[in-house]
Scaffold this motif. Structure first.
Motif, short mmCIF file in Angstrom:
data_model
loop_
_atom_site.label_atom_id
_atom_site.label_comp_id
_atom_site.label_asym_id
_atom_site.label_seq_id
_atom_site.Cartn_x
_atom_site.Cartn_y
_atom_site.Cartn_z
N LEU B 55 10.50 53.55 -9.89
CA LEU B 55 10.95 54.25 -8.61
C LEU B 55 11.26 53.45 -7.52
O LEU B 55 12.18 53.76 -6.70
N TRP B 56 10.53 52.36 -7.15
CA TRP B 56 10.58 51.78 -5.88
C TRP B 56 11.84 51.03 -5.71
O TRP B 56 12.52 51.01 -4.93
N MET B 57 12.25 50.42 -6.98
CA MET B 57 13.46 49.74 -7.17
C MET B 57 14.73 50.65 -6.86
O MET B 57 15.51 50.42 -6.09
N ARG B 58 14.66 51.77 -7.60
CA ARG B 58 15.70 52.80 -7.53
C ARG B 58 15.82 53.30 -6.05
O ARG B 58 16.92 53.43 -5.42
N LEU B 59 14.73 53.62 -5.58
CA LEU B 59 14.57 54.30 -4.33
C LEU B 59 15.13 53.37 -3.07
O LEU B 59 15.82 53.83 -2.23
N THR B 60 14.73 51.84 -3.28
CA THR B 60 15.17 51.08 -2.09
C THR B 60 16.77 50.89 -2.34
O THR B 60 17.61 50.56 -1.44
N TYR B 61 17.17 50.80 -3.86
CA TYR B 61 18.68 50.75 -4.04
C TYR B 61 19.41 52.05 -3.25
O TYR B 61 20.63 51.64 -2.63
N ILE B 62 18.92 53.21 -3.47
CA ILE B 62 19.61 54.12 -2.86
C ILE B 62 19.61 54.27 -1.11
O ILE B 62 20.66 54.06 -0.53
N ALA B 63 18.21 53.66 -0.79
CA ALA B 63 18.38 53.77 0.59
C ALA B 63 19.11 52.51 1.47
O ALA B 63 19.67 52.66 2.39
N HIS B 64 19.33 51.72 0.59
CA HIS B 64 20.17 50.41 0.96
C HIS B 64 21.49 50.86 1.72
O HIS B 64 22.13 50.44 2.62
N PHE B 65 22.13 52.00 1.04
CA PHE B 65 23.51 52.53 1.38
C PHE B 65 23.34 53.10 3.05
O PHE B 65 24.29 53.09 3.66
N PHE B 66 21.81 53.60 3.27
CA PHE B 66 21.93 54.15 4.47
C PHE B 66 21.70 53.30 5.81
O PHE B 66 21.44 53.63 6.97
N SER B 135 -1.20 56.42 -12.92
CA SER B 135 -2.27 55.56 -12.56
C SER B 135 -1.82 54.70 -11.25
O SER B 135 -0.52 54.46 -11.11
N ILE B 136 -2.90 54.19 -10.51
CA ILE B 136 -2.57 53.59 -9.46
C ILE B 136 -1.84 52.15 -9.70
O ILE B 136 -0.95 51.79 -8.92
N ASN B 137 -2.00 51.63 -10.95
CA ASN B 137 -1.54 50.49 -11.26
C ASN B 137 0.04 50.45 -11.30
O ASN B 137 0.66 49.75 -10.76
N SER B 138 0.39 51.54 -12.10
CA SER B 138 1.80 51.72 -12.31
C SER B 138 2.69 52.13 -10.97
O SER B 138 3.76 51.94 -10.54
N MET B 139 1.77 52.78 -10.07
CA MET B 139 2.15 53.45 -8.79
C MET B 139 2.60 52.32 -7.81
O MET B 139 3.57 52.40 -7.26
N PHE B 140 1.89 51.34 -7.77
CA PHE B 140 2.16 50.36 -6.86
C PHE B 140 2.50 48.92 -7.37
O PHE B 140 2.54 47.94 -6.53
N SER B 141 2.73 48.78 -8.54
CA SER B 141 3.00 47.57 -9.26
C SER B 141 4.26 46.88 -8.80
O SER B 141 4.42 45.81 -8.48
N GLN B 142 5.16 47.81 -8.58
CA GLN B 142 6.59 47.29 -7.90
C GLN B 142 6.75 47.83 -6.40
O GLN B 142 7.83 47.68 -5.82
N VAL B 143 5.62 48.00 -5.80
CA VAL B 143 5.87 48.58 -4.27
C VAL B 143 6.48 47.36 -3.34
O VAL B 143 7.10 47.49 -2.55
N ASP B 144 6.34 46.10 -4.02
CA ASP B 144 6.86 44.97 -3.04
C ASP B 144 8.57 45.28 -2.65
O ASP B 144 8.97 44.56 -1.94
N TYR B 145 9.04 46.27 -3.51
CA TYR B 145 10.55 46.12 -3.21
C TYR B 145 10.72 46.84 -1.88
O TYR B 145 11.68 46.70 -1.34
N LEU B 146 9.80 47.76 -1.50
CA LEU B 146 9.96 48.19 -0.23
C LEU B 146 9.76 47.15 1.02
O LEU B 146 10.37 47.15 1.95
N SER B 147 8.90 45.88 0.66
CA SER B 147 8.89 44.90 1.72
C SER B 147 10.31 44.20 1.66
O SER B 147 10.90 43.87 2.68
N TYR B 148 10.86 44.06 0.76
CA TYR B 148 12.35 43.63 0.51
C TYR B 148 13.25 44.36 1.20
O TYR B 148 14.17 44.03 2.20
N TYR B 149 13.12 45.78 1.16
CA TYR B 149 13.91 46.67 1.77
C TYR B 149 13.67 46.55 3.37
O TYR B 149 14.79 46.58 3.91
#
Lengths: 296, 256
Positions: B55-66, B135-149
């Motif tokens: 989700l984080w990757m998809r979310l930041t990809y969508i957000a980048h258009f804005f 699970s917490i693990n899967s929730m935050f495992s790729q949350v670093d995409y937000l920092s790239y965003y």
């Protein structure tokens, strides 16, 4: 007297146009210094340079003997050309922004608005202000920090006669507190009424400068007539302080040298047994003088 | 930080600012609500969109258009200072040129923090609602995409800020900003090999939020060479510094 602003050989070129040409002048503490010149003579450019928003092409300047810095800027209150504010902010909020930048006490805001007569309009947005109110708000902004020096560029521009009188009165009141004021104007009358010193600019060059009395009001013209003009003319030729005289029909127009007045002439005439039937001191029209200064 | 407080004094009652920000928020919400039917690479996403941790990757990809909208917002804030001539007055009143740039950069960072936190909230909301693995693990495992965003948003807005200070007129600056990011640089990319143009500003910035499913795409056509988000962060940070420096030099050289 301490020197507040010292300008040394300051020039600004825009391509081939020289807006300010090797300007050198000094403003003493406590003086009301007028920069007088027609539109386009380089007044605003000069002020823009010493206020750090226009880069000089060459030359230098100093405030209070130092280069311009945040510290020196905080000792100056300035308005350049038009009043510059956020149109969608109220008068009070606009002043809050400026107080932040000047490091001024926010308690001064109401006091200053009161001083310029805008206390009741402090919650009106800037865009709803008349030109006179905008100009007065700009004055309030300049005064916010209780500065030692006020720099005002055409402060009465666009005001109605009452507004002009009010602003001039305010300037004189501020000058009475011992503050230094630098005032650019194309209005001779304004400079003459308000200033103690004046520098006359034309196409970027300094034409003349000095105390207002010396530059603008020194040349008094006298008109005298008597029953017998011949002895009058004879005496005039001998008096050392008579710069020039011309006979016109039944009267004589006389220009005296600096420092002499109609009293001197009257006394000497009487001492020689000449009784004048008319003695009128006429100031040469200021506009005429001004035009002469900037043409010569 | 006083600079930021002053910026907030300016924008708090400024309707244009809040309208643009409101449009940004609304559009993001709208896109996310309707993104179940969005097709990427010919495949409808469905509930797939909201699955942690992708989700984080998809979310930041969508957000980048804005980011474009955020850039326009920054351009409006900067060019306003020119059209109201307040920038001039503020330098007369005591701001240094560096502080002028910094005060707008603080605003840029604030907006980036806002949009990143907004994305985090959106991600958590939709994820917790629709994701099968909570699970917490899967929730935050790729949350670093937000920092790239976050880095990307700051860089985009810094570029917009540069264009605004350069051009000083809002309309022209917006056109130049869009023309450069969407037309001119992509045209340059065409002419250059990937090994070189992957370091170009827009390409490096876009690499921070890679397109979901790029791998599948690469199998079908010749693979596009681009930096990994982590590697793209370094040139992106350098570009932010460059845009700030250029803006500062611009103010230093020019009359206000």
């Amino acid at each position: 007297m301490a020197i507040v602003l010292s300008i040394d050989n300051l020039s600004k070129k825009y391509g081939s146009l020289t807006a300010v040409d090797q300007l050198t002048l000094q403003v003493e503490e406590g003086s009301v210094y007028g920069l007088l010149g027609p539109n386009g003579s380089g007044k605003t450019t000069t002020l823009g340079m010493v206020l750090d928003v226009i880069r000089p092409s060459s030359g230098s300047f100093s405030w209070f003997g130092e280069g311009i810095s945040k510290a020196t800027k905080h000792r100056i209150g300035a308005l350049l050309e038009t009043p510059n504010f956020y149109p969608y902010l109220t008068a009070k909020r606009n002043l809050q922004v400026i107080a932040d930048i000047k490091g001024a006490d926010h308690h001064n805001i109401n006091k200053t608005l009161d001083l310029v007569g805008l206390a009741t309009r402090s919650n009106t947005t800037f865009k709803g202000f008349s030109l006179g109110m905008k100009q007065r708000l700009a004055l309030a902004a300049a005064l916010l920090n209780d500065p030692e020096v006020l720099v005002l560029d055409e402060p009465t521009n666009g005001l109605d006669p009452q507004g002009i009188a009010e602003v001039r009165d305010l300037i004189l009141r501020i000058a009475d507190q011992g503050k230094t004021i630098i005032l650019a104007s194309h209005l001779l009358d304004e400079v003459e009424k308000v200033c103690t010193h004046v520098a006359v600019l034309r196409t970027g060059k300094l034409v003349t400068n000095g105390p207002v009395g010396n530059i603008l009001s020194a040349k008094e013209q006298l008109i005298v007539s008597a029953d017998e003009l011949a002895p009058v003319l004879q005496l005039l030729e001998r008096l050392p302080y008579v710069a020039q005289f011309n006979q016109e029909k039944d009267y004589v127009i006389i220009t005296l040298q600096e420092g002499y007045s109609s009293t001197d002439l009257n006394r000497d005439m009487f001492a020689q047994g000449i009784v004048l039937s008319q003695l009128v001191a006429r100031r040469k029209s200021l506009e005429k003088q001004f035009l002469e200064i900037i043409k010569s | 930080m006083n600079l930021l407080r002053t910026e907030f004094r300016k924008i708090a009652p400024y309707r244009t600012f809040w309208v643009i920000l409101g449009i940004y928020v609304l559009l993001m919400l709208l896109i996310l609500y309707s993104s179940t039917s969005v097709e990427i690479n010919g495949k409808a996403l469905g509930n797939e969109t909201y699955q942690f941790p992708g989700l984080w990757m998809r979310l930041t990809y969508i957000a980048h258009f804005f980011n474009l909208l955020l850039g326009i917002l920054v351009i409006v804030l900067v060019t306003d200072e020119y059209s109201y001539r307040t920038i001039r007055q503020q330098v007369i009143d005591g701001l240094s040129r560096a502080e002028v740039v910094l005060s707008k950069f603080y605003m840029v960072v604030t907006l980036a923090v806002f949009s990143t936190v907004f994305l985090l909230a959106l991600g958590l909301y939709f994820g917790l609602l629709y994701s099968s693995d909570k699970s917490i693990n899967s929730m935050f495992s790729q949350v670093d995409y937000l920092s790239y965003y976050f880095v990307q948003a700051v860089a985009y807005m810094s570029l917009a800020m540069f264009f605004a200070f350069l051009i000083r007129k809002s309309g022209l600056a917006i056109i130049a900003f869009i023309a450069y990011t969407k037309i001119i640089e992509p045209l340059i990319h065409f002419k250059l090999p990937d090994t070189l143009d992957k370091y170009f500003p827009m390409k490096a910035l876009d690499s921070l939020t890679p397109m979901p499913g790029q791998e599948i795409f690469d199998q079908l056509t010749s693979p596009v060479e681009q930096l990994s988000p982590a590697w793209a962060a370094l040139p992106s940070l350098l570009y932010i510094g460059l845009f700030l420096l250029l803006t500062y030099l611009l103010l230093k050289i020019r009359d206000l």
